[in-house]
Design an enzyme around this catalytic site. Structure first.
Site, mmCIF file in Angstrom:
data_model
loop_
_atom_site.group_PDB
_atom_site.id
_atom_site.type_symbol
_atom_site.label_atom_id
_atom_site.label_comp_id
_atom_site.label_asym_id
_atom_site.label_seq_id
_atom_site.Cartn_x
_atom_site.Cartn_y
_atom_site.Cartn_z
ATOM 1 N N HIS A 52 0.836 -1.192 0.000
ATOM 2 C CA HIS A 52 0.000 0.000 0.000
ATOM 3 C C HIS A 52 0.874 1.246 0.000
ATOM 4 O O HIS A 52 2.105 1.150 0.142
ATOM 5 C CB HIS A 52 -0.939 0.016 1.214
ATOM 6 C CG HIS A 52 -0.242 -0.108 2.531
ATOM 7 N ND1 HIS A 52 0.583 0.864 3.042
ATOM 8 C CD2 HIS A 52 -0.226 -1.111 3.437
ATOM 9 C CE1 HIS A 52 1.050 0.467 4.198
ATOM 10 N NE2 HIS A 52 0.594 -0.739 4.466
ATOM 11 N N ALA A 53 0.212 2.390 -0.179
ATOM 12 C CA ALA A 53 0.894 3.685 -0.025
ATOM 13 C C ALA A 53 0.084 4.507 0.972
ATOM 14 O O ALA A 53 -1.085 4.201 1.240
ATOM 15 C CB ALA A 53 0.953 4.400 -1.373
#
Ligand code: TYD
Length: 140
Positions: A52-53
């Protein structure tokens, strides 16, 4: 955000015959106020974490025990950071895709974060991450 903003930081270490001590101070060793700490442990062989970011959250990752790899992707290139010493930390700004993998047996990761937990701060979809990167909609 560019991979150039990712930094391996060598933390202070105090070595003597009683053993070693290392320390992290907010705004000194890492460029943010620490709002949260969480840790990852007992990771089964071959498992991956992350993927994820963050839109806003910045993190500092330390392998307190054992080793693992942090793979950072800025949308155009990927870099692998191997963490295997408790006096090295990896500073990861927001706006970068990150994965954690290759955990050794008994590895223990501590992650210091600049923000409290907020599910809405996560980008879990890689194509959305790429779109955001292309349109520069990540916060600095
Ligand atoms: P997750 O984001 O999947 O972990 P990773 O990024 O390592 O793959 O988080 C696992 C679970 O823990 C998920 O249900 C959300 C919860 N969680 C919190 O409640 N607070 C936190 O600060 C974090 C990081 C996770």
């Amino acid at each position: 955000m560019s991979l150039d903003e990712v930094k391996i930081v060598t933390l202070p270490k105090f070595l003597d015959i009683r053993g070693n001590l290392s320390v992290i101070e907010e705004c000194k060793d890492i460029p943010f106020d620490i709002k949260r700490a969480y840790w990852i442990y007992d990771v089964p062989g071959g498992e991956k974490r992350g993927g994820h970011a963050y839109k806003d959250n910045r993190e500092f990752i330390v392998a307190l025990s054992g080793s693992f790899d942090v793979v950072i992707d800025d949308g155009s290139s990927r870099k692998n950071y191997s963490l295997n010493r408790s006096y090295y930390g990896l500073y990861v700004p927001c706006g970068l895709w990150r994965e954690m993998e290759n955990f050794s047996t008994n590895s223990f990761a501590i992650i210091l974060a600049s923000a409290g937990y907020d599910e809405d701060d996560y980008v879990y979809d890689y194509s959305e991450f790429i779109l955001r990167t292309e349109h520069e909609v990540f916060l600095k």
